[in-house]
Design a protein around this motif. Structure first.
Motif, PDB file in Angstrom:
ATOM      1  N   TYR A 282       0.833  -1.202   0.000  1.00 22.73           N
ATOM      2  CA  TYR A 282       0.000   0.000   0.000  1.00 22.73           C
ATOM      3  C   TYR A 282       0.871   1.256   0.000  1.00 22.73           C
ATOM      4  N   GLU A 285       2.316   1.572  -3.530  1.00 24.58           N
ATOM      5  CA  GLU A 285       1.436   1.667  -4.687  1.00 24.58           C
ATOM      6  C   GLU A 285       0.297   2.687  -4.536  1.00 24.58           C
ATOM      7  N   CYS A 286      -0.135   2.946  -3.304  1.00 25.67           N
ATOM      8  CA  CYS A 286      -1.375   3.706  -3.105  1.00 25.67           C
ATOM      9  C   CYS A 286      -1.211   4.976  -2.284  1.00 25.67           C
ATOM     10  N   CYS A 289      -1.348   8.896  -3.213  1.00 24.98           N
ATOM     11  CA  CYS A 289      -2.608   9.579  -3.554  1.00 24.98           C
ATOM     12  C   CYS A 289      -3.690   9.430  -2.483  1.00 24.98           C
ATOM     13  N   HIS A 290      -3.587   8.395  -1.643  1.00 21.38           N
ATOM     14  CA  HIS A 290      -4.737   8.060  -0.802  1.00 21.38           C
ATOM     15  C   HIS A 290      -4.458   8.018   0.698  1.00 21.38           C
ATOM     16  N   LEU A 372      -7.932  -3.783  -9.227  1.00 17.43           N
ATOM     17  CA  LEU A 372      -6.497  -4.009  -9.329  1.00 17.43           C
ATOM     18  C   LEU A 372      -6.119  -4.811 -10.565  1.00 17.43           C
ATOM     19  N   HIS A 450      -7.656   4.333 -14.006  1.00 15.36           N
ATOM     20  CA  HIS A 450      -7.147   3.943 -12.682  1.00 15.36           C
ATOM     21  C   HIS A 450      -6.407   2.607 -12.777  1.00 15.36           C
ATOM     22  N   TYR A 452      -3.626   1.805 -11.619  1.00 20.72           N
ATOM     23  CA  TYR A 452      -2.604   1.704 -10.574  1.00 20.72           C
ATOM     24  C   TYR A 452      -2.681   0.340  -9.891  1.00 20.72           C
ATOM     25  N   GLY A 453      -1.534  -0.269  -9.649  1.00 21.28           N
ATOM     26  CA  GLY A 453      -1.485  -1.558  -8.961  1.00 21.28           C
ATOM     27  C   GLY A 453      -1.872  -2.739  -9.821  1.00 21.28           C
ATOM     28  N   LEU A 468      -6.247  -3.538   2.869  1.00 19.98           N
ATOM     29  CA  LEU A 468      -7.299  -2.553   2.617  1.00 19.98           C
ATOM     30  C   LEU A 468      -8.539  -2.822   3.456  1.00 19.98           C
TER      31      LEU A 468
END
Length: 471
Positions: A282, A285-286, A289-290, A372, A450, A452-453, A468
């Motif tokens: 996470y 990769e995430c 942005c999040h 994903l 989107h 991503y990942g 998650l």
């Protein structure tokens, strides 16, 4: 406070489903429309009952912002405040009221006979209902149907969605139909404090109290406004509220409550070892942005050229519409942060992400596992409106586990009376709660972008999904 202008007289709201079950998708009254209904409550979540001269039933934020889930098909439903409704068919509710009002059975004799089976009105109440409330309500619901006629020219919203910017343009501002499509999932509105951007001071000076700790935040999925307070005001006005002392009292109270309200913890088992490994993925990769509370891209608008998701919702909203909305609200004696036009969608925080399916702004991807995967491998047809959690894929069950037809690529064999011939819609043969087939080929329903990942190995994807679940 919408009951005084947009409320339905109590007994009419009670008996309409009994008189017009043929305009509902199945048994259960209002619940057949997927409206969450807590045990022991008189009405579904989002229905309010207040006495304004007479008892009235109105609607509030929870109609679109309450998530219902079950941990298994035989489990008791749980309703979570301030989540985005995943099951509620709001267009179906509007159609029900309109169809009923245009039916000859909507008359004093039929309605009062049905009321008599449950409650004996006093003589003056009967006169009031017969000569004032029933004719007036029928007229108002017919007019409401005319105001929403533009929805018939587009793909159906389906459960868990509406058309927020077109509602503003066509219903609030009275603009002519421009053919645009902006189907959008109801977003969660909990824990607003996580969205506030530190160091940006809220400077809107109005007669509506503003908590001293408030700062700006980009809202409306495309960042069209910098204040959730403004979103609350516009949404309340859309439901029929007016600039009254009660209204001015409730807005800051709601804002304070929603700032701190947290989503519930994931209710199923979590593999701690996998989640620990997933946290590292996470971060890689995430998080850029999040991740809340960091100096990153969360809460900022990601350009549409970069994110690559369906742009219909983005293109629907124009600067001219924003200017019109700002002017209209100001004319009502309310000052709030102006809306604007952006060129992308916001990177949102992921708290309670396990309860926010389907995913992307238009709900075009059923589960996080599907998100994903490369867009070319994501489901092109799936079912929405089912409330059982998908512990393996994270989101809600949306495939043949609901009903075998949820995996079929073709249109349903038995569309509902209000669906266009051959199009996706409800089927009265499917189990409760009713589910609805989503086609990514429909305008505004695209599931691309989107990416991503999407290059993670299978084991990495499993680990990330496990983490998650804990957010």
């Amino acid at each position: 406070g919408a009951e005084s202008t947009a409320g339905i007289p109590y007994w009419i709201a009670v008996v309409l489903p009994r008189i017009f079950p043929d305009y509902l998708p199945g048994p259960g009254g209002y619940a057949s429309l997927g409206l969450p209904w807590e045990e022991g409550k008189e009405f579904p979540t989002g229905f309010s009952k207040r006495t304004v001269i007479i008892p009235r039933v109105g609607f509030n934020c929870a109609l679109c912002h309450s998530t219902q889930y079950r941990t298994a098909p035989d489990a008791k439903p749980v309703v979570v405040a301030a989540g985005g409704s995943n099951t509620a068919d709001i267009q179906g509710l509007l159609d029900f009221f309109s169809n009923a009002a245009n039916d000859r059975r909507f008359n004093a004799k039929t309605i009062l006979t049905e009321v008599d089976s449950a409650y004996k009105l006093r003589w003056y109440q009967r006169l009031l209902y017969r000569f004032v409330l029933i004719p007036l309500t029928r007229s108002n619901l017919r007019e409401q149907g005319r105001q929403f006629a533009w929805t018939k020219k587009r793909p159906r919203w389906g459960p868990g969605r509406d058309a927020p910017m077109n509602l503003t343009k066509f219903n609030f501002l009275g603009e002519p139909d421009d053919g645009s499509v902006d189907h959008t999932d109801f977003p969660e509105i909990w824990h607003l404090a996580a969205r506030e951007q530190a160091g940006r001071t809220y400077t809107d000076k109005t007669h509506l109290p503003v908590p001293p700790h408030s700062s700006t935040m980009l809202m409306n999925l495309d960042g069209a406004t910098t204040s959730f307070r403004s979103v609350l005001i516009d949404s309340a006005l859309g439901l029929g509220a007016r600039n009254t002392p009660y209204f001015r009292q409730r807005i800051p109270q709601l804002l304070d409550w929603l700032r701190e309200l947290r989503p519930p913890a994931y209710p199923l088992a979590v593999d701690d070892d996998k989640a620990k490994r997933g946290k590292a993925i996470y971060e890689a990769e995430c998080a850029s942005c999040h991740a809340a509370g960091r100096d990153n891209r969360m809460g900022t608008v990601i350009p549409i050229e970069e994110i690559g998701t369906d742009r219909e919702r983005l293109d629907t909203w124009t600067q001219a519409a924003a200017d019109g909305a700002n002017k209209k609200v100001k004319s009502l004696g309310i000052q709030r942060t102006p809306m604007t036009k952006t060129q992308g969608y916001i990177a949102v925080q992921l708290d309670g992400i396990w309860l926010r399916g389907p995913y992307l702004h238009n709900g075009s991807v059923p589960t996080l596992r599907a998100l994903l995967a490369p867009a070319s491998e994501r489901p092109r047809v799936f079912c929405r409106g089912y409330d059982v959690l998908d512990g393996e894929n994270v989101g809600f069950v949306s495939d043949a586990r609901v009903d075998p037809r949820c995996a079929e690529p073709g249109p349903p064999a038995k569309p509902s009376p209000w669906d266009r011939p051959g199009g996706p819609g409800w089927s009265d043969e499917w189990p409760q709660p009713h589910v609805w087939k989503y086609y990514v080929s429909e305008r505004g329903n695209g599931n691309g972008g989107h990416e991503y990942g999407t290059r993670l190995a299978a084991e990495q994807r499993d680990d990330l999904l496990e983490y998650l679940k804990t957010l």
